[in-house]
Design a protein around this motif. Structure first.
Motif, PDB file in Angstrom:
ATOM      1  N   ILE B 316       0.840  -0.988   0.453  1.00 53.92           N
ATOM      2  CA  ILE B 316      -0.596  -0.247   0.233  1.00 53.92           C
ATOM      3  C   ILE B 316       1.059   1.076  -0.051  1.00 53.92           C
ATOM      4  O   ILE B 316       0.608   2.287  -0.931  1.00 53.92           O
ATOM      5  N   LEU B 317       1.630   1.118   0.934  1.00 52.75           N
ATOM      6  CA  LEU B 317       2.996   2.534   0.590  1.00 52.75           C
ATOM      7  C   LEU B 317       2.837   2.329  -0.701  1.00 52.75           C
ATOM      8  O   LEU B 317       3.858   3.331  -0.923  1.00 52.75           O
ATOM      9  N   LEU B 318       3.932   1.830  -1.153  1.00 56.66           N
ATOM     10  CA  LEU B 318       4.117   1.957  -2.625  1.00 56.66           C
ATOM     11  C   LEU B 318       3.067   2.407  -3.512  1.00 56.66           C
ATOM     12  O   LEU B 318       3.685   3.528  -4.252  1.00 56.66           O
ATOM     13  N   ILE B 319       1.884   1.704  -3.148  1.00 57.37           N
ATOM     14  CA  ILE B 319       1.235   2.390  -4.395  1.00 57.37           C
ATOM     15  C   ILE B 319       0.924   3.661  -4.037  1.00 57.37           C
ATOM     16  O   ILE B 319       0.356   4.908  -5.047  1.00 57.37           O
ATOM     17  N   ASN B 320       0.530   3.852  -3.172  1.00 58.76           N
ATOM     18  CA  ASN B 320       0.374   5.599  -2.391  1.00 58.76           C
ATOM     19  C   ASN B 320       1.886   6.119  -3.129  1.00 58.76           C
ATOM     20  O   ASN B 320       1.340   7.390  -3.567  1.00 58.76           O
ATOM     21  N   LEU B 321       2.913   5.867  -3.076  1.00 60.45           N
ATOM     22  CA  LEU B 321       4.343   6.105  -3.812  1.00 60.45           C
ATOM     23  C   LEU B 321       3.864   7.272  -4.374  1.00 60.45           C
ATOM     24  O   LEU B 321       4.103   7.746  -4.944  1.00 60.45           O
ATOM     25  N   ILE B 322       3.615   5.663  -5.649  1.00 60.49           N
ATOM     26  CA  ILE B 322       3.287   5.490  -6.920  1.00 60.49           C
ATOM     27  C   ILE B 322       2.810   7.137  -7.651  1.00 60.49           C
ATOM     28  O   ILE B 322       2.209   7.956  -8.143  1.00 60.49           O
ATOM     29  N   VAL B 323       0.802   6.833  -6.922  1.00 60.20           N
ATOM     30  CA  VAL B 323       0.087   7.896  -6.944  1.00 60.20           C
ATOM     31  C   VAL B 323       0.735   9.147  -6.740  1.00 60.20           C
ATOM     32  O   VAL B 323       1.082  10.048  -7.767  1.00 60.20           O
ATOM     33  N   ALA B 324       1.245   9.691  -5.130  1.00 63.22           N
ATOM     34  CA  ALA B 324       1.470  10.561  -5.198  1.00 63.22           C
ATOM     35  C   ALA B 324       2.638  11.276  -6.461  1.00 63.22           C
ATOM     36  O   ALA B 324       2.810  12.474  -6.424  1.00 63.22           O
ATOM     37  N   LEU B 325       3.345  10.650  -6.721  1.00 62.00           N
ATOM     38  CA  LEU B 325       4.418  10.655  -8.001  1.00 62.00           C
ATOM     39  C   LEU B 325       4.039  11.091  -8.665  1.00 62.00           C
ATOM     40  O   LEU B 325       4.515  11.798  -9.300  1.00 62.00           O
ATOM     41  N   PHE B 326       2.643  10.493  -9.149  1.00 65.52           N
ATOM     42  CA  PHE B 326       2.099  10.772 -10.551  1.00 65.52           C
ATOM     43  C   PHE B 326       1.545  11.629 -10.355  1.00 65.52           C
ATOM     44  O   PHE B 326       1.824  13.071 -10.880  1.00 65.52           O
ATOM     45  N   TYR B 327       0.895  12.614  -9.609  1.00 65.91           N
ATOM     46  CA  TYR B 327       0.245  14.119  -9.028  1.00 65.91           C
ATOM     47  C   TYR B 327       1.177  15.254  -9.759  1.00 65.91           C
ATOM     48  O   TYR B 327       0.992  16.171  -9.710  1.00 65.91           O
ATOM     49  N   LEU B 328       2.441  14.359  -8.255  1.00 66.24           N
ATOM     50  CA  LEU B 328       3.154  15.848  -8.096  1.00 66.24           C
ATOM     51  C   LEU B 328       3.502  16.188  -9.533  1.00 66.24           C
ATOM     52  O   LEU B 328       4.337  17.274 -10.405  1.00 66.24           O
ATOM     53  N   ARG B 329       3.777  15.080 -10.336  1.00 67.11           N
ATOM     54  CA  ARG B 329       4.889  15.239 -11.549  1.00 67.11           C
ATOM     55  C   ARG B 329       4.183  15.945 -12.483  1.00 67.11           C
ATOM     56  O   ARG B 329       4.606  16.855 -13.497  1.00 67.11           O
ATOM     57  N   MET B 330       2.431  15.833 -12.794  1.00 65.94           N
ATOM     58  CA  MET B 330       2.040  16.209 -13.055  1.00 65.94           C
ATOM     59  C   MET B 330       1.509  18.125 -13.110  1.00 65.94           C
ATOM     60  O   MET B 330       1.737  18.982 -13.136  1.00 65.94           O
ATOM     61  N   LEU B 331       1.953  18.305 -12.014  1.00 64.93           N
ATOM     62  CA  LEU B 331       2.330  19.602 -11.181  1.00 64.93           C
ATOM     63  C   LEU B 331       2.885  19.550 -11.578  1.00 64.93           C
ATOM     64  O   LEU B 331       2.590  21.843 -11.864  1.00 64.93           O
ATOM     65  N   ARG B 332       3.525  19.236 -11.669  1.00 63.32           N
ATOM     66  CA  ARG B 332       5.385  20.229 -11.725  1.00 63.32           C
ATOM     67  C   ARG B 332       5.538  20.400 -13.554  1.00 63.32           C
ATOM     68  O   ARG B 332       5.887  21.299 -13.924  1.00 63.32           O
ATOM     69  N   GLU B 333       4.448  19.809 -14.044  1.00 59.86           N
ATOM     70  CA  GLU B 333       5.088  19.781 -15.315  1.00 59.86           C
ATOM     71  C   GLU B 333       4.542  21.603 -15.529  1.00 59.86           C
ATOM     72  O   GLU B 333       4.757  22.431 -17.059  1.00 59.86           O
ATOM     73  N   ARG B 334       3.674  21.997 -15.090  1.00 66.98           N
ATOM     74  CA  ARG B 334       2.971  23.684 -14.830  1.00 66.98           C
ATOM     75  C   ARG B 334       3.936  24.436 -14.220  1.00 66.98           C
ATOM     76  O   ARG B 334       3.675  25.437 -14.072  1.00 66.98           O
ATOM     77  N   ARG B 335       4.099  24.173 -13.072  1.00 68.38           N
ATOM     78  CA  ARG B 335       5.112  24.767 -12.412  1.00 68.38           C
ATOM     79  C   ARG B 335       6.326  25.225 -11.826  1.00 68.38           C
ATOM     80  O   ARG B 335       7.210  24.564 -11.089  1.00 68.38           O
ATOM     81  N   THR B 336       6.990  24.967 -13.558  1.00 67.64           N
ATOM     82  CA  THR B 336       8.032  24.905 -12.927  1.00 67.64           C
ATOM     83  C   THR B 336       8.905  25.838 -12.649  1.00 67.64           C
ATOM     84  O   THR B 336       9.797  25.422 -11.804  1.00 67.64           O
ATOM     85  N   ALA B 337       8.560  26.979 -12.847  1.00 62.78           N
ATOM     86  CA  ALA B 337       9.192  27.771 -11.624  1.00 62.78           C
ATOM     87  C   ALA B 337       8.888  28.258 -10.787  1.00 62.78           C
ATOM     88  O   ALA B 337       9.980  28.373  -9.515  1.00 62.78           O
ATOM     89  N   ALA B 338       7.896  28.327 -10.216  1.00 67.09           N
ATOM     90  CA  ALA B 338       7.384  28.183  -8.935  1.00 67.09           C
ATOM     91  C   ALA B 338       8.095  26.819  -7.677  1.00 67.09           C
ATOM     92  O   ALA B 338       7.947  25.436  -8.520  1.00 67.09           O
ATOM     93  N   PRO B 339       8.869  27.174  -7.171  1.00 66.72           N
ATOM     94  CA  PRO B 339       9.010  25.507  -6.556  1.00 66.72           C
ATOM     95  C   PRO B 339       7.954  24.608  -6.061  1.00 66.72           C
ATOM     96  O   PRO B 339       7.165  25.104  -5.474  1.00 66.72           O
ATOM     97  N   ALA B 340       7.791  23.195  -6.337  1.00 62.11           N
ATOM     98  CA  ALA B 340       6.574  22.368  -6.738  1.00 62.11           C
ATOM     99  C   ALA B 340       7.166  21.766  -5.213  1.00 62.11           C
ATOM    100  O   ALA B 340       6.952  20.534  -5.077  1.00 62.11           O
ATOM    101  N   GLU B 341       6.391  22.723  -4.142  1.00 63.44           N
ATOM    102  CA  GLU B 341       6.351  22.039  -2.717  1.00 63.44           C
ATOM    103  C   GLU B 341       4.959  21.450  -3.261  1.00 63.44           C
ATOM    104  O   GLU B 341       3.826  21.727  -2.843  1.00 63.44           O
ATOM    105  N   PRO B 342       5.360  19.875  -2.065  1.00 64.78           N
ATOM    106  CA  PRO B 342       3.824  19.248  -1.902  1.00 64.78           C
ATOM    107  C   PRO B 342       3.510  20.012  -0.619  1.00 64.78           C
ATOM    108  O   PRO B 342       3.740  21.026   0.114  1.00 64.78           O
ATOM    109  N   VAL B 343       1.917  19.467  -0.157  1.00 70.08           N
ATOM    110  CA  VAL B 343       1.143  19.603   0.598  1.00 70.08           C
ATOM    111  C   VAL B 343       1.126  19.188   1.662  1.00 70.08           C
ATOM    112  O   VAL B 343       0.933  17.759   1.364  1.00 70.08           O
TER     113      VAL B 343
END
Lengths: 285, 348
Positions: B316-343
């Motif tokens: 489950i931890l691994l799956i969570n990690l994958i899900v989180a990385l997937f979303y964070l990647r999508m976030l970063r695609e747009r926010r290259t200028a700002a530090p992509a701070e997770p939440v």
């Protein structure tokens, strides 16, 4: 995707204006109905507990008396909840404020690593911690103690609290402390007299959110405790026996539910804006 | 758009996040050196050390929280990895002397029909109740109440929050009563006596329940996000004859993309790990609503197979990690200028 249906030109403008309100009303009803049902069921007589009238035929406080009657020991459970949630909140704030202040104001090695760890841990699934914690607490004899419930809650609450508080501290300009120190305050005084009062709203919001989470905690409280005297309220409700001891005591459970949630509802109604602001600040940033 | 702030309280803070970190490398040492002296008129502290506490004390400040988090969050997570390769049980010989069995537990999970079902149900649960239900409904409410009177918004917000703050064990019983076969309120309302919702449609019940319960967070977040959409843009779009859908797609969504992703990340993870369905159906009947969190509880605590439970936990931890990385990647695609701070988020 939205609640606004595709409105054809046949609809009059007036009806179109009303539609959103209808949507809002439906939504309010949907949110409120189960809650209303809980309150109403609590006030029914036990023998009417499966009635479906909108208002009880006969109002009664029997369910509330049953909650506190001998076998259920709900008073004790409420006290346990208060101790656990209260201690968790206090400790979280104490540790959280200090940490957040350091993170917001100071620079030190590995600061970003610290932030990273804190953020990463908010994603840990609570269930997966259960097995190791159970083993650990069995090993050190913490089963059926308050600390077995407080400490894991503290661990779960800290990341969010540190995050929220850091956000709040960062909003306060550095010049405040500098001005205070120029005026003769020591650094400690600047922190105590200037920063703490100014950050009070943020600290307060964090306190409310932490308290609600700790008060509602169920999984850890259920797993770490098997003595009735140490059960918290949320666990106690799930273990209620009816007045007769055999039937599913819906009425009693609903009454206990009302008792457990009334404090929360009051807190939310009074501090709604604060909670919303705190949560969205934590979630959006 | 990058770090659009949420509301009045947070509004005064443009980019403060990076301000504290930036350009401190050289000055931190100077700040540290001045700590010991209690000279009355302190020189203005360097930007990285406004409070003038210095490095040692700063570390001392952070240590308690770190120790707690390490001992009660990180260490159990690591221990989960170890327990996952043992045959550790709650009772019996294996409780005293667990043997290391290598990857047997994982092999068992891969071949376990029950685990597959559970994984599939969890997927339905996350997609149905979080991504479609909570996010969709939450956005709808936020959109419809946007710009209405303060009182109305406050009222709706309060009501939605009510469902969210109630203890899980209480709302579960509430819903059991609501969905009950014989005396259930829903059957009376729909005039379908004897429909056993929790037995016949366990997954649907659990999904609707979770939508009811968790919409508040999405609504609050989207409400805050919608305030960052300039009204003039919407006005222009409307004057140009854009339909509601076109306004949403071309004006609103580009503005709130970051918030939407953040929200989806949080509610996906929360829903994934949510074990409240246990209180509603205990995973039954016949495991037809046994999402992964419930599966772990059933296997580890009720079945006593702690080793196997730990292995599933790690998955489950691994799956969570994958899900989180997937979303964070999508976030970063747009926010290259700002530090992509997770939440961070709350309300487990």
């Amino acid at each position: 995707m939205t609640a606004i249906p595709a409105t054809g030109p046949s609809l009059s403008k007036r009806a179109r204006g009303l539609l959103p309100y209808l949507g809002i009303a439906a939504c309010a009803l949907w949110c409120l109905a189960p809650f209303y049902w809980m309150v109403i069921s609590a006030f029914r007589r036990p023998q009417d507990q499966f009635d479906n009238t909108v208002v009880p035929v006969r109002w009664s406080l029997e369910n509330f008396t049953a909650v506190f009657s001998g076998g259920n020991a709900f008073g004790r459970a409420l006290l346990n909840s208060l101790v656990v949630a209260g201690t968790t909140t206090l400790l979280t704030l104490l540790v959280g404020v200090v940490t957040a202040y350091a993170l917001a104001r100071l620079s030190f090695p590995f600061k970003n690593a610290v932030l990273g760890i804190i953020i990463a841990t908010t994603m840990f699934p609570g269930v997966s911690q259960l097995v190791p914690l159970l083993k650990l607490f069995t090993g050190i004899g913490w089963i059926n103690t308050y600390q077995a419930m407080v400490v894991p809650s503290l661990g779960f609450a800290l990341p969010l609290s540190v995050w929220l508080l850091t956000t709040f501290f960062r909003q306060l300009p550095f010049e405040l402390e500098q001005a205070a120190m120029v005026d003769g305050c020591t650094r400690g005084q600047a922190f105590r007299r200037i920063i703490v009062p100014l950050a009070a709203p943020g600290v307060f919001t964090t306190a409310i959110i932490t308290f609600i989470a700790a008060w509602n905690e169920y999984l850890i409280a259920l797993s770490m405790v098997n003595e009735k005297d140490m059960q918290t309220a949320t666990v106690a409700i799930s273990k209620f026996t009816g007045i007769s001891g055999f039937d599913q005591p819906f009425g009693t459970q609903m009454a206990a539910g009302v008792i457990v949630t009334v404090p929360l509802v009051i807190v939310v109604l009074i501090f709604q804006r604060r909670i919303v602001a705190g949560l969205t600040a934590g979630g959006v940033k | 758009m990058g770090r659009a702030t949420s509301d009045a309280e947070a509004g005064s803070d443009p980019g403060a996040g990076s301000g504290a970190d930036a350009g401190t490398g050289g000055t931190a040492g100077a700040g540290g050196a001045g700590v010991g002296a209690h000279a009355p008129p302190p020189a203005p502290a360097p930007p990285g050390d406004a409070a003038g506490l210095g490095r040692p004390r700063a570390l001392a400040f952070v240590t308690p929280a770190l120790v707690l988090i390490l001992v009660f969050l990180v260490f159990p997570a690591l221990w989960t990895i170890y327990l996952g390769v043992t045959d550790y049980r709650l009772t019996g010989i294996a409780a005293v002397e667990p043997r290391v069995v290598g990857l047997d537990n994982y092999g068992r999970a891969v071949g376990d029909e029950r685990f597959h079902t559970s994984l599939w149900l969890t997927l339905q649960f996350v997609l149905g109740s979080a991504v479609i239900g909570q996010a969709g409904l939450g956005f709808a409410i936020a959109w419809v109440t946007r710009g209405r009177g303060r009182t109305l918004r406050g009222l709706v917000e309060g009501l939605v929050m009510l469902a969210w703050i109630l203890p899980g064990s209480v709302v579960a019983f509430l819903w059991i009563a609501l969905l009950d076969r014989d005396g259930g309120t829903l059957n009376a309302l729909l005039d379908t006596p004897g429909a056993a919702w929790l037995l016949d449609h366990p997954m649907l019940s659990v999904i609707v329940f979770n939508v009811w319960r968790g919409t508040a967070f999405s609504m609050m977040l989207y409400s805050a996000a919608l305030q960052s959409v300039p009204p003039s843009h919407l006005e222009t779009a409307r004057l140009a004859g854009a339909s509601t859908w076109q306004q949403l797609r071309d004006v609103v969504f580009p503005h709130i993309r970051g918030h939407a992703l953040t929200n989806l990340l949080l509610i996906s993870l929360w829903t994934f790990n949510d074990f409240t369905p246990f209180l509603l159906t205990a995973g039954g009947p016949e495991g037809r609503s046994e999402v992964l969190a419930v599966y772990i509880l059933n296997v580890a605590v009720r079945g006593g197979e702690l080793g196997y439970g730990a292995a599933i936990s790690f998955l489950i931890l691994l799956i969570n990690l994958i899900v989180a990385l997937f979303y964070l990647r999508m976030l970063r695609e747009r926010r290259t200028a700002a530090p992509a701070e997770p939440v961070a988020g709350g309300g487990r």
